[in-house]
Design a protein around this motif. Sequence first.
Motif, PDB file in Angstrom:
ATOM      1  N   ALA A 422      94.255  41.910 -13.549  1.00 59.14           N
ATOM      2  CA  ALA A 422      93.513  43.190 -13.479  1.00 59.14           C
ATOM      3  C   ALA A 422      92.204  43.711 -14.433  1.00 59.14           C
ATOM      4  O   ALA A 422      91.839  43.428 -14.508  1.00 59.14           O
ATOM      5  CB  ALA A 422      94.097  44.481 -13.244  1.00 59.14           C
ATOM      6  N   SER A 423      93.035  43.249 -15.844  1.00 58.84           N
ATOM      7  CA  SER A 423      93.087  44.014 -16.768  1.00 58.84           C
ATOM      8  C   SER A 423      91.199  42.380 -17.409  1.00 58.84           C
ATOM      9  O   SER A 423      89.601  42.821 -18.109  1.00 58.84           O
ATOM     10  CB  SER A 423      93.882  44.230 -18.201  1.00 58.84           C
ATOM     11  N   ILE A 424      92.039  41.692 -16.412  1.00 61.59           N
ATOM     12  CA  ILE A 424      90.677  39.879 -17.523  1.00 61.59           C
ATOM     13  C   ILE A 424      90.045  39.924 -16.300  1.00 61.59           C
ATOM     14  O   ILE A 424      88.720  40.080 -16.868  1.00 61.59           O
ATOM     15  CB  ILE A 424      91.800  39.157 -17.317  1.00 61.59           C
ATOM     16  N   ALA A 425      90.148  40.769 -15.410  1.00 59.76           N
ATOM     17  CA  ALA A 425      88.871  40.669 -13.971  1.00 59.76           C
ATOM     18  C   ALA A 425      87.911  41.786 -14.225  1.00 59.76           C
ATOM     19  O   ALA A 425      86.517  41.481 -14.173  1.00 59.76           O
ATOM     20  CB  ALA A 425      89.164  41.194 -13.055  1.00 59.76           C
ATOM     21  N   ALA A 426      88.585  42.958 -14.886  1.00 59.37           N
ATOM     22  CA  ALA A 426      87.921  44.432 -15.146  1.00 59.37           C
ATOM     23  C   ALA A 426      86.775  43.944 -16.695  1.00 59.37           C
ATOM     24  O   ALA A 426      85.517  44.094 -16.161  1.00 59.37           O
ATOM     25  CB  ALA A 426      88.801  44.942 -15.306  1.00 59.37           C
ATOM     26  N   ARG A 427      87.051  42.594 -17.239  1.00 61.18           N
ATOM     27  CA  ARG A 427      86.547  42.559 -18.735  1.00 61.18           C
ATOM     28  C   ARG A 427      85.176  41.280 -17.938  1.00 61.18           C
ATOM     29  O   ARG A 427      84.338  41.784 -18.357  1.00 61.18           O
ATOM     30  CB  ARG A 427      87.381  41.414 -19.704  1.00 61.18           C
ATOM     31  N   VAL A 428      86.065  40.658 -17.029  1.00 53.19           N
ATOM     32  CA  VAL A 428      85.012  39.702 -16.901  1.00 53.19           C
ATOM     33  C   VAL A 428      83.933  40.220 -16.289  1.00 53.19           C
ATOM     34  O   VAL A 428      82.641  39.952 -16.646  1.00 53.19           O
ATOM     35  CB  VAL A 428      85.745  38.901 -15.805  1.00 53.19           C
ATOM     36  N   LEU A 429      84.345  41.426 -14.857  1.00 56.06           N
ATOM     37  CA  LEU A 429      82.896  41.709 -14.406  1.00 56.06           C
ATOM     38  C   LEU A 429      82.177  42.929 -15.666  1.00 56.06           C
ATOM     39  O   LEU A 429      81.219  42.602 -15.139  1.00 56.06           O
ATOM     40  CB  LEU A 429      83.497  43.434 -13.424  1.00 56.06           C
ATOM     41  N   LYS A 430      82.693  43.418 -16.621  1.00 54.75           N
ATOM     42  CA  LYS A 430      81.572  44.336 -17.374  1.00 54.75           C
ATOM     43  C   LYS A 430      80.727  42.611 -18.281  1.00 54.75           C
ATOM     44  O   LYS A 430      79.217  43.229 -17.922  1.00 54.75           O
ATOM     45  CB  LYS A 430      82.796  44.835 -18.180  1.00 54.75           C
ATOM     46  N   MET A 431      81.415  42.501 -18.157  1.00 53.91           N
ATOM     47  CA  MET A 431      80.404  41.326 -18.961  1.00 53.91           C
ATOM     48  C   MET A 431      78.895  40.522 -18.558  1.00 53.91           C
ATOM     49  O   MET A 431      77.703  40.031 -18.561  1.00 53.91           O
ATOM     50  CB  MET A 431      81.040  40.149 -19.388  1.00 53.91           C
ATOM     51  N   LEU A 432      79.589  40.758 -16.541  1.00 55.75           N
ATOM     52  CA  LEU A 432      78.689  39.658 -15.981  1.00 55.75           C
ATOM     53  C   LEU A 432      77.608  40.959 -15.252  1.00 55.75           C
ATOM     54  O   LEU A 432      76.972  40.557 -14.694  1.00 55.75           O
ATOM     55  CB  LEU A 432      79.027  39.545 -14.789  1.00 55.75           C
ATOM     56  N   GLY A 433      77.973  42.369 -15.517  1.00 58.60           N
ATOM     57  CA  GLY A 433      77.198  43.239 -15.290  1.00 58.60           C
ATOM     58  C   GLY A 433      75.920  43.158 -16.108  1.00 58.60           C
ATOM     59  O   GLY A 433      75.679  43.464 -17.603  1.00 58.60           O
ATOM     60  N   ARG A 434      74.742  43.862 -14.785  1.00 56.11           N
ATOM     61  CA  ARG A 434      73.676  44.248 -15.606  1.00 56.11           C
ATOM     62  C   ARG A 434      72.604  45.290 -14.525  1.00 56.11           C
ATOM     63  O   ARG A 434      72.909  45.836 -13.715  1.00 56.11           O
ATOM     64  CB  ARG A 434      72.687  42.989 -15.343  1.00 56.11           C
ATOM     65  N   GLY A 435      72.398  46.150 -15.454  1.00 57.30           N
ATOM     66  CA  GLY A 435      71.833  47.386 -15.163  1.00 57.30           C
ATOM     67  C   GLY A 435      73.026  48.847 -14.534  1.00 57.30           C
ATOM     68  O   GLY A 435      72.558  49.077 -13.113  1.00 57.30           O
ATOM     69  N   GLY A 436      74.244  48.395 -14.741  1.00 57.83           N
ATOM     70  CA  GLY A 436      75.214  49.173 -13.909  1.00 57.83           C
ATOM     71  C   GLY A 436      75.898  47.891 -12.435  1.00 57.83           C
ATOM     72  O   GLY A 436      76.879  48.672 -12.071  1.00 57.83           O
ATOM     73  N   SER A 437      75.251  46.977 -12.345  1.00 57.35           N
ATOM     74  CA  SER A 437      75.592  46.478 -11.252  1.00 57.35           C
ATOM     75  C   SER A 437      76.241  45.076 -11.840  1.00 57.35           C
ATOM     76  O   SER A 437      75.238  44.155 -12.557  1.00 57.35           O
ATOM     77  CB  SER A 437      75.072  46.277  -9.885  1.00 57.35           C
ATOM     78  N   VAL A 438      77.061  44.657 -10.860  1.00 55.10           N
ATOM     79  CA  VAL A 438      77.312  42.979 -10.804  1.00 55.10           C
ATOM     80  C   VAL A 438      76.666  42.406  -9.455  1.00 55.10           C
ATOM     81  O   VAL A 438      76.862  43.248  -7.868  1.00 55.10           O
ATOM     82  CB  VAL A 438      78.955  43.064 -10.523  1.00 55.10           C
ATOM     83  N   ARG A 439      76.004  41.462  -9.762  1.00 50.50           N
ATOM     84  CA  ARG A 439      75.139  40.742  -8.779  1.00 50.50           C
ATOM     85  C   ARG A 439      75.104  39.609  -8.826  1.00 50.50           C
ATOM     86  O   ARG A 439      75.429  38.700  -8.205  1.00 50.50           O
ATOM     87  CB  ARG A 439      73.458  40.516  -8.853  1.00 50.50           C
ATOM     88  N   VAL A 440      75.771  38.696 -10.028  1.00 49.17           N
ATOM     89  CA  VAL A 440      76.135  37.405  -9.226  1.00 49.17           C
ATOM     90  C   VAL A 440      78.103  37.336 -10.396  1.00 49.17           C
ATOM     91  O   VAL A 440      78.268  37.662 -10.897  1.00 49.17           O
ATOM     92  CB  VAL A 440      75.375  36.708 -10.777  1.00 49.17           C
ATOM     93  N   VAL A 441      78.959  36.532  -9.606  1.00 48.19           N
ATOM     94  CA  VAL A 441      80.213  35.865  -9.592  1.00 48.19           C
ATOM     95  C   VAL A 441      79.830  34.717  -9.340  1.00 48.19           C
ATOM     96  O   VAL A 441      79.903  33.916  -7.940  1.00 48.19           O
ATOM     97  CB  VAL A 441      81.238  36.982  -8.627  1.00 48.19           C
ATOM     98  N   PRO A 442      80.205  34.023  -9.808  1.00 40.18           N
ATOM     99  CA  PRO A 442      80.223  32.101  -9.518  1.00 40.18           C
ATOM    100  C   PRO A 442      81.088  32.095  -8.349  1.00 40.18           C
ATOM    101  O   PRO A 442      79.806  31.140  -7.942  1.00 40.18           O
ATOM    102  CB  PRO A 442      81.284  31.467 -10.619  1.00 40.18           C
ATOM    103  N   ILE A 443      82.152  32.129  -8.111  1.00 42.07           N
ATOM    104  CA  ILE A 443      82.347  31.779  -6.984  1.00 42.07           C
ATOM    105  C   ILE A 443      81.741  32.551  -5.416  1.00 42.07           C
ATOM    106  O   ILE A 443      82.140  32.923  -4.547  1.00 42.07           O
ATOM    107  CB  ILE A 443      83.958  31.291  -6.718  1.00 42.07           C
TER     108      ILE A 443
END
Length: 469
Positions: A422-443
């Motif tokens: 859960a902690s890794i997923a939260a960090r990855v989503l933070k890195m992928l986020g732009r402008g407060g939202s995640v719009r792209v996740v590889p899979i």
Amino acid sequence: MNVDPKAFVANARAALADPQLRPALGRLKTHFGAGRAFAVHRYGDFESLRAAGKAIRDYAVTHLDELLVTFEQSVNARGGTVHWARDAAEARRLILAILQDVGAKTVTKGKSMVTEEIRLNPFLEANGIEPVETDLGEYIIQLRDEPPSHIIAPAFHLSKEQVAETFFAAHKDLDPARSLQERNALVQEARAVLRRRFEAADAGITGANFLSAKEGAAIIVTNEGNGDLTRLLPKTHIVVTGIEKVVADMNDVAVLLRLLPRSATGQAISTYVSVMAGPRGPGETDGPENFHVVLVDNGRSRLIGTEAQDVLRCIRCSACINHCPIYGAIGGHAYGATYMGPIGAALNPGTMGVANAAHHANASTFCGRCAEVCPVMIPLPRIMRHWRAVEYGQGLAPKAITRGLALWAFAAKRPALYRLGASIAARVLKMLGRGGSVRVVPIRNGWFAVRDFPVPQGTTFQQQWRARK
Ligand code: SF4
């Protein structure tokens, strides 16, 4: 549109992209939702009424065997005949035999979802009998060769302009210069055509909202009066309905009649309530000479004693459909089945088989609104969850779901691994986020194409929980 429950996903995609459907579905809230809310508010103690309705329907479902036999005896005593159909094919055969016996060539039909369920119209046509739908909505979709998109408003998906086009195409003697822009003009046109069909019909087929065992009566509610013209004018009247519609007596019917129109359209009572009990009696001036009731099982009795038994309490009011966010987005045709929305999701896997209708039970956000508005308190989300479990247990769930659940179960049994993941997923989503939202996740890019997913803020829930202790 593909009339096949297995085509649900493709149908739903097509419905979401249909610009004609959006304004029609947008009317659900104003047309039905607001009407029900006002009627419930005006009634007062609606919860007690719901509890009484639930008790009546529970008693009926758990005493079906006794009540149906009593109903048959009461109908026989009034000079009518009851026929029992195990499935759709048997129901079609029985109805055809009755019609052939009286030499019927044209049959008017009051609204009946069970005759939609058993695909009666194409069968009658194939056997040289013309069925004429007389409920306005049913008549329109019959002309368009479409199935109903809603259980009480079959043409709900259409605009009045589409209905006008349909009438100009189908009514050959309609003056092309005539204006059909107003709803009243459309109703007048349909009424003029249908009046001639009523007068010429050899037999009439209606459904039934309820069957009263003690009195041997079938009860229908309509707002157009077409039910009365269908049952009273021809010499032969056939009621086609499901076995679960029976209740003990007219006292029970009276309670359910307070619940049904309020939940369906927000009316205190429907314009017409017709009690149909046997053929015309001595000294009576109207009514059919022959009265038949065809009781259709078609998978219903299989649900008795199962986790899904409560769905048999349904009185087909459509309140769950009118308040469902999934139906509100895709409409009824996407389901590829007679019953759509939450009632379809709870009923269809049981009557049509989980392998055929599993998608329906998956089409829910589990917001619970359907159960909150159901007048007979059917726990619809619980029943959908049951069908999901059956789907999973039978290995019918999509591979992405089964693998995802297996992965989650593996991690959930190992708290340290779960916390790390859960902690890794939260960090990855933070890195992928732009402008407060995640719009792209590889899979899972498809998922984010139509959804905003907020970037995780701060620490995980478990980290916060530990910090508070
Ligand atoms: S499940 Fe309840 S709300 Fe839905 S149609 Fe049936 S009675 Fe109405």
